[in-house]
Enzyme design. Structure first.
Site, mmCIF file in Angstrom:
data_model
loop_
_atom_site.group_PDB
_atom_site.id
_atom_site.type_symbol
_atom_site.label_atom_id
_atom_site.label_comp_id
_atom_site.label_asym_id
_atom_site.label_seq_id
_atom_site.Cartn_x
_atom_site.Cartn_y
_atom_site.Cartn_z
ATOM 1 C CE LYS A 52 -27.802 -9.911 -10.126
ATOM 2 N NZ LYS A 52 -28.734 -10.602 -9.041
ATOM 3 C CD GLN A 96 -27.629 -12.671 -6.210
ATOM 4 O OE1 GLN A 96 -27.637 -11.769 -6.946
ATOM 5 N NE2 GLN A 96 -28.214 -13.775 -6.942
ATOM 6 C CG ASP A 119 -34.070 -8.992 -8.449
ATOM 7 O OD1 ASP A 119 -33.574 -8.974 -9.487
ATOM 8 O OD2 ASP A 119 -33.602 -9.558 -7.254
HETATM 9 C C1 BQF Z 1 -23.368 -15.795 -18.978
HETATM 10 C C2 BQF Z 1 -29.043 -16.987 -10.956
HETATM 11 C C3 BQF Z 1 -29.676 -19.268 -10.389
HETATM 12 C C4 BQF Z 1 -30.080 -18.924 -9.104
HETATM 13 C C5 BQF Z 1 -29.861 -17.450 -8.498
HETATM 14 C C6 BQF Z 1 -24.034 -14.071 -17.264
HETATM 15 C C7 BQF Z 1 -25.126 -14.336 -15.098
HETATM 16 C C8 BQF Z 1 -24.983 -15.753 -15.502
HETATM 17 C C9 BQF Z 1 -24.539 -16.206 -16.660
HETATM 18 C C10 BQF Z 1 -25.805 -13.846 -13.766
HETATM 19 C C11 BQF Z 1 -28.578 -16.025 -11.744
HETATM 20 C C12 BQF Z 1 -28.004 -16.419 -13.452
HETATM 21 C C13 BQF Z 1 -28.223 -14.564 -11.423
HETATM 22 C C14 BQF Z 1 -23.885 -15.316 -17.550
HETATM 23 C C15 BQF Z 1 -27.613 -13.539 -12.300
HETATM 24 C C16 BQF Z 1 -27.774 -15.102 -14.240
HETATM 25 O O1 BQF Z 1 -22.592 -15.282 -19.299
HETATM 26 O O2 BQF Z 1 -23.956 -16.757 -19.287
HETATM 27 C C17 BQF Z 1 -24.497 -13.449 -16.011
HETATM 28 O O3 BQF Z 1 -25.053 -13.111 -13.331
HETATM 29 N N1 BQF Z 1 -27.054 -14.334 -13.823
HETATM 30 C C18 BQF Z 1 -28.728 -14.258 -10.243
HETATM 31 O O4 BQF Z 1 -28.375 -13.064 -9.884
HETATM 32 O O5 BQF Z 1 -29.276 -15.203 -9.406
HETATM 33 C C19 BQF Z 1 -29.444 -16.268 -9.966
HETATM 34 C C20 BQF Z 1 -29.233 -18.218 -11.357
#
Ligand code: BQF
Length: 291
Positions: A52, A96, A119
Site C-alpha cells: 500500500k 490493517q 477500506d
Molecule cells: C498479488 C489480504 C487476507 C487477509 C487480509 C498483490 C496483495 C496480495 C496479492 C495485497 C490482502 C490480500 C490484503 C497480490 C492486500 C491482497 O500480486 O497477487 C497484492 O497486498 N493484498 C490486505 O491488506 O489484507 C488482507 C488477504
C-alpha cells in the site's frame, strides 16, 4: 481462454491516478494523504502494508505508516484512530487487519470516521453500498468489478456464484454483482460452509468468485465450459524452493481449471493488485470530496 492481468490493469489505473494527482498538485492543491495503522509484525500484514505504501508512491500520494506494538490496548488504539479522524491533513486511513485477538475489530472499524474509511468497512459505507449510494466501496469487491469492466465481460443476466460469505469479500461482491448498475445485473448465489452441494451450484455458474480461503478448492469438475473464474484466495503455502519459503496459493486449481474458462484470474497477479488499486481510488476520492 483469456488470462486476466490484474497486475497490468492495476498499473494502468495507478498511472491514471498519478496523472490526475500531478494535475492537482500543478494547480496548487495538496496531494492525497493515506495513513495506515499496523499493529504487531504479522508477515502477511507487513507485506500488504508495504504494498500500500509503495502504491502511494506510484500514485504521487503522501503516505504515513503508524506502527504499534502487538500489546497495544484497544483503548490506546481507539485513541490513535480518533487522532487520525481529527487530523485534517489525513484524507483517509486504514487499520490493517487482522488485529491481535484482544482487540475487537468491529469496535475499531466503527470508530473510523466513515468519510475517512477508505477500506469501506464501516457499517455506514457497507449500508450505503448495499443500496447503491455514493460511498467508499470495499477494496477487493470493487477491484473485481473493475476487472470485469475493463475486460468487457458481460454480467447482465448471468448467473454468478460466490463461494465465501466474509464481510470483506463474499458479501459485498455479491451485493455489487446483483446491483442494477453496470457491471452487475447478475443473478447471484452465495455458497458457504453450510451449503450441502457446492459443485451442483458452481456447475450452473457463468461467473464464479472463489473467496473462501481454501487453497485449490475449485476443481475442474466444478466448472462449466466457458465460465469466468475470479480467484480471490491468497493463502501462504510452505514451499522450500522459494526464497521466502512460501508461495501464494489461490482458491482455484488453476492448472486444471484454466483450460475450461473463457476468462480466469491468476494468483499472484490477479485480484490482489486490484485490491491495492481500489484503495488508491478511494483515497483520491476522499481527497477530492474535501476540496
Ligand atoms: C498479488 C489480504 C487476507 C487477509 C487480509 C498483490 C496483495 C496480495 C496479492 C495485497 C490482502 C490480500 C490484503 C497480490 C492486500 C491482497 O500480486 O497477487 C497484492 O497486498 N493484498 C490486505 O491488506 O489484507 C488482507 C488477504
Amino acid at each position: 481462454m483469456t488470462l486476466i492481468d490484474g497486475k497490468k490493469t492495476a498499473n494502468d489505473i495507478k498511472l491514471e491516478i498519478a496523472q490526475e494527482v500531478k494535475e492537482m498538485v500543478a494547480r496548487g492543491e495538496r496531494a492525497p494523504h493515506l495513513a495506515a495503522i499496523l499493529v504487531g509484525h504479522d508477515g502477511g500484514s507487513e507485506t500488504y502494508v508495504a504494498n500500500k505504501v509503495k502504491a502511494c508512491e506510484v500514485c504521487g500520494f503522501k503516505s504515513s505508516l503508524l506502527r504499534f506494538d502487538e500489546n497495544i490496548t484497544e483503548e490506546e488504539l481507539l485513541a490513535e484512530i480518533k487522532k487520525l479522524n481529527d487530523d485534517e491533513s489525513v484524507d483517509g486511513f486504514i487499520v490493517q487487519l487482522p488485529l491481535p485477538r484482544h482487540i475487537d475489530e468491529q469496535r475499531v472499524t466503527e470508530a473510523i470516521d466513515p468519510d475517512k474509511d477508505v477500506d469501506g468497512f464501516h457499517p455506514v459505507n457497507v449500508g450505503r453500498m448495499s443500496i447503491g449510494l455514493p460511498c467508499f466501496k470495499s477494496a477487493t469487491p470493487s477491484g473485481i468489478i473493475d476487472l470485469l469492466e475493463r475486460y468487457d465481460i458481460e454480467t447482465r443476466g448471468k448467473h454468478a456464484v460466490v463461494i465465501g460469505r466474509s464481510n470483506i469479500v463474499g458479501k459485498p461482491v455479491a451485493t455489487l454483482l446483483m446491483q442494477k448498475a453496470k457491471p452487475g445485473n447478475c443473478t447471484v448465489t452465495v455458497c458457504h460452509s453450510a451449503t450441502p452441494d457446492i459443485k451442483q451450484l458452481t456447475l450452473q455458474a457463468d461467473i464464479i468468485i472463489a473467496a473462501l480461503g481454501k487453497p485449490e478448492f475449485l476443481k475442474e469438475d466444478m466448472v462449466k465450459e466457458g465460465a469466468v473464474v475470479i480467484d480471490v484466495g491468497t493463502t501462504r503455502v510452505p514451499d522450500a524452493s522459494r526464497k521466502r519459503g512460501f508461495r501464494l496459493c489461490g482458491d482455484v486449481d488453476f492448472e486444471n481449471v484454466a483450460p475450461k474458462c473463457s476468462y480466469i484470474t491468476p494468483v499472484p497477479g490477479g485480484v490482489g493488485p486490484m485490491t491495492i488499486c481500489s484503495l488508491m481510488k478511494n483515497t483520491l476520492q476522499a481527497r477530492k470530496s474535501k476540496s
